[in-house]
Design a protein around this motif. Structure first.
Motif, PDB file in Angstrom:
ATOM      1  N   LEU A  14       0.862  -1.187   0.000  1.00 23.32           N
ATOM      2  CA  LEU A  14       0.000   0.000   0.000  1.00 23.32           C
ATOM      3  C   LEU A  14       0.894   1.232   0.000  1.00 23.32           C
ATOM      4  N   THR A  15       0.596   2.169  -0.876  1.00 17.85           N
ATOM      5  CA  THR A  15       1.359   3.415  -0.963  1.00 17.85           C
ATOM      6  C   THR A  15       0.403   4.584  -0.805  1.00 17.85           C
ATOM      7  N   ARG A  16       0.807   5.541   0.013  1.00 18.75           N
ATOM      8  CA  ARG A  16       0.005   6.756   0.218  1.00 18.75           C
ATOM      9  C   ARG A  16       0.929   7.955   0.124  1.00 18.75           C
ATOM     10  N   ASP A  17       0.410   9.028  -0.453  1.00 18.26           N
ATOM     11  CA  ASP A  17       1.116  10.313  -0.471  1.00 18.26           C
ATOM     12  C   ASP A  17       0.433  11.223   0.536  1.00 18.26           C
ATOM     13  N   TYR A  18       1.198  11.716   1.495  1.00 19.31           N
ATOM     14  CA  TYR A  18       0.688  12.627   2.509  1.00 19.31           C
ATOM     15  C   TYR A  18       1.312  13.998   2.285  1.00 19.31           C
ATOM     16  N   GLY A 143      -7.437   0.912   6.500  1.00 13.34           N
ATOM     17  CA  GLY A 143      -8.099   1.741   7.503  1.00 13.34           C
ATOM     18  C   GLY A 143      -7.108   2.471   8.389  1.00 13.34           C
ATOM     19  N   LEU A 144      -6.019   1.794   8.769  1.00 16.27           N
ATOM     20  CA  LEU A 144      -4.991   2.448   9.579  1.00 16.27           C
ATOM     21  C   LEU A 144      -4.363   3.607   8.813  1.00 16.27           C
ATOM     22  N   LEU A 145      -4.101   3.423   7.511  1.00 11.45           N
ATOM     23  CA  LEU A 145      -3.485   4.493   6.726  1.00 11.45           C
ATOM     24  C   LEU A 145      -4.438   5.669   6.526  1.00 11.45           C
ATOM     25  N   GLU A 146      -5.744   5.384   6.473  1.00  8.25           N
ATOM     26  CA  GLU A 146      -6.718   6.486   6.436  1.00  8.25           C
ATOM     27  C   GLU A 146      -6.716   7.235   7.759  1.00  8.25           C
ATOM     28  N   ALA A 147      -6.647   6.504   8.863  1.00  9.47           N
ATOM     29  CA  ALA A 147      -6.591   7.149  10.180  1.00  9.47           C
ATOM     30  C   ALA A 147      -5.305   7.986  10.314  1.00  9.47           C
ATOM     31  N   LEU A 148      -4.193   7.463   9.790  1.00 10.60           N
ATOM     32  CA  LEU A 148      -2.950   8.222   9.788  1.00 10.60           C
ATOM     33  C   LEU A 148      -3.122   9.514   8.999  1.00 10.60           C
ATOM     34  N   GLY A 149      -3.738   9.437   7.824  1.00  8.91           N
ATOM     35  CA  GLY A 149      -3.976  10.639   7.015  1.00  8.91           C
ATOM     36  C   GLY A 149      -4.811  11.667   7.762  1.00  8.91           C
ATOM     37  N   ALA A 150      -5.846  11.210   8.449  1.00  8.05           N
ATOM     38  CA  ALA A 150      -6.681  12.142   9.222  1.00  8.05           C
ATOM     39  C   ALA A 150      -5.877  12.759  10.353  1.00  8.05           C
ATOM     40  N   HIS A 151      -5.022  11.982  10.987  1.00  8.99           N
ATOM     41  CA  HIS A 151      -4.172  12.488  12.079  1.00  8.99           C
ATOM     42  C   HIS A 151      -3.228  13.570  11.551  1.00  8.99           C
ATOM     43  N   LEU A 152      -2.721  13.398  10.344  1.00 10.43           N
ATOM     44  CA  LEU A 152      -1.735  14.320   9.787  1.00 10.43           C
ATOM     45  C   LEU A 152      -2.364  15.611   9.273  1.00 10.43           C
ATOM     46  N   GLU A 153      -3.675  15.640   9.082  1.00  4.70           N
ATOM     47  CA  GLU A 153      -4.338  16.850   8.556  1.00  4.70           C
ATOM     48  C   GLU A 153      -4.296  17.985   9.553  1.00  4.70           C
TER      49      GLU A 153
END
Length: 153
Positions: A14-18, A143-153
């Protein structure tokens, strides 16, 4: 009741750009108070045992009971940490006290022009009645990576 003894292997990337600096994404894993704020099931679980020891050879524990559901237990060992670059862990999962899987996960942090590219690569072995749980693990990690994204906002 006899449990069928089986093994299944599953892997995913899984790759995400933050849109935040790499150090900020790193700190979400390396700082206990930050990790505790986004890691896990949020309001869907009743927290239980928690341990955080972010160093090579250190161990993390996160146990929680889903409301009206099972108790999940995560135990990880950090096998490699290169600050702001990568984290590698081995971890085991239990569901209601039954060992369900053992995994190796690598977390990679790369600076980009827009912020940070985060890559999670995981390989797991699933045991016995949990042999088909690979897709569920990938969904839970999403789901964890979505939660991480919300935390970083």
């Amino acid at each position: 009741m006899t449990i069928a003894r089986r093994l299944a292997h599953a892997g995913f990337t899984l790759t995400r750009d933050y849109p935040v600096p790499r150090e900020r994404v790193w700190d979400a894993f390396a700082d206990e108070s930050q990790k505790r704020s986004w890691w896990g099931g949020g309001d869907t679980v009743e927290p239980g045992e928690w341990a955080f020891d972010f160093r090579v050879g250190g161990h993390d524990v996160d146990e929680a009971a889903f409301h009206d559901g099972p108790v999940s237990r995560y135990e990880a060992t950090y096998t490699d940490i290169v600050e702001h670059v990568r984290i590698v862990t081995t971890y085991d999962m239990w569901l209601n006290g039954v060992h369900m899987s053992t995994s190796v996960a690598s977390l990679e942090f790369e600076s980009t022009d827009e912020g940070t590219r985060f890559t999670h690569i995981e390989h797991g072995v699933f045991f016995d009645q949990f042999w088909a749980d690979g897709p569920g693990r990938e969904e839970g990690t999403r789901g964890l990576l979505e939660a991480l994204g919300a935390h970083l906002e």
